[in-house]
Design an enzyme around this catalytic site. Sequence first.
Site, PDB file in Angstrom:
ATOM      1  CG  MET A   1      -8.570 -10.095   0.316  1.00  0.00           C
ATOM      2  SD  MET A   1      -7.335 -11.086   1.188  1.00  0.00           S
ATOM      3  CE  MET A   1      -5.837 -10.161   0.797  1.00  0.00           C
ATOM      4  CB  SER A   2      -9.778  -6.908  -6.065  1.00  0.00           C
ATOM      5  OG  SER A   2      -8.870  -5.879  -5.656  1.00  0.00           O
TER       6      SER A   2
ATOM      7  CB  VAL B   1      -2.835  -1.134  -3.131  1.00  0.00           C
ATOM      8  CG1 VAL B   1      -3.625   0.006  -3.759  1.00  0.00           C
ATOM      9  CG2 VAL B   1      -2.119  -0.670  -1.872  1.00  0.00           C
TER      10      VAL B   1
ATOM     11  CB  CYS C   1     -20.469  -5.538  -9.817  1.00  0.00           C
ATOM     12  SG  CYS C   1     -19.272  -6.718  -9.160  1.00  0.00           S
TER      13      CYS C   1
ATOM     14  CB  CYS D   1     -13.680  -5.010 -14.205  1.00  0.00           C
ATOM     15  SG  CYS D   1     -15.195  -5.974 -13.988  1.00  0.00           S
TER      16      CYS D   1
END
Length: 371
Positions: free
Chosen positions: A7-8, A11, A101, A202
């Site tokens: 869960m980053s 949404v 990643c 990111c």
Amino acid sequence: MRVVAAMSGGVDSAVAAARMLDAGHDVVGVHLALSQSAATLRESARGCCTIEDAGDARRVADRLGIPFYVWDMAERFKRDVMEDFVAEYQAGRTPNPCLRCNESIKFAALLDKALALGFDAVATGHYAQIVERVSADGEVVRELHRAVDASKDQSYVLGVLDEDQLARAFFPLGDTTKPDIRAEAAERGFSIAKKPDSYDICFIADGDTRGWLTKRLGEQPGEVVDAVTGDVVGSHQGAYGFTIGQRRGLGLDRSSLDGDPRYVVGVEASSNRVLIGTQDLLGVDVLRADHARWCGTAPEGEVRVGAQVRAHGEEVPAFARVHADDPEVVHVRLDSRLRGVAPGQSVVLYDGTRVIGSATIAETSRAGVPA
């Protein structure tokens, strides 16, 4: 199944976790702390992994009634993704940190830790599909396919997953469009339903890749050279700040050039030179790639494929052949030339919507023209 939902705080991962719960799985939410100095707030839609993001993920988990944990993987991310990113640019290549990643963090470190703790699989909010089929010997085989929403398809950055990792992966959003995901998030009462997507790299929140690299590598003055004549036509502060196909910010002495635009056509790390040329020098149709990762059995002989070299680039019909003595090396011959293809980028191979595998481009050339 016992499933870790990554869960980053966005949404997509929120709805993915909710769907896994709806499907009857025993779900635990995990937020990956990847920054060693996480910012308090996001900078608009850039960056991720802020304290705000962790809080957003926790609130979703609370609403779903599932356990929630933060796993610190900042050191692993720094070593395997950020330091690799710097080393690749310093070597004159153009890496894709999202693939690294997924390969090293989300489906290696995260999955390994989840399995060690007794979980069965990891679910993420990537837009891709897992399709199950029964093989000739009666075994269930899981294949990676493109998402229904072509504009959001992320199968390219998942092309590094092997057969074992796919067997323990879930992508619950692959059959849905992004607008429908946002609508579903709103219906579920998630406060992040309208939260903007993160984009770009990111860990470079301001989007200034060259500036970020300069802070780590320092200025390294060198020459900008005409690839055809060998004339010095400008200067730069570090060859690592350039990538093939780049047009802006070349630092050229335009008084010595004709009126045609110039592009970066080569980056020579050993001599710290940037080679520039006209657009006709950019097209390539032969790729040699290494570090191949197969999403199943490696193809044998020469096979017909679709080849994609950018996350949202076009797929080009091609022939691919795995090296006879090394299954990690693959040769790709494109039907038509692509511009701006750089060593370090990944080529992902498709059979229809199915991902065959990926490899890192080591060399490019043009058919009939020496590399």
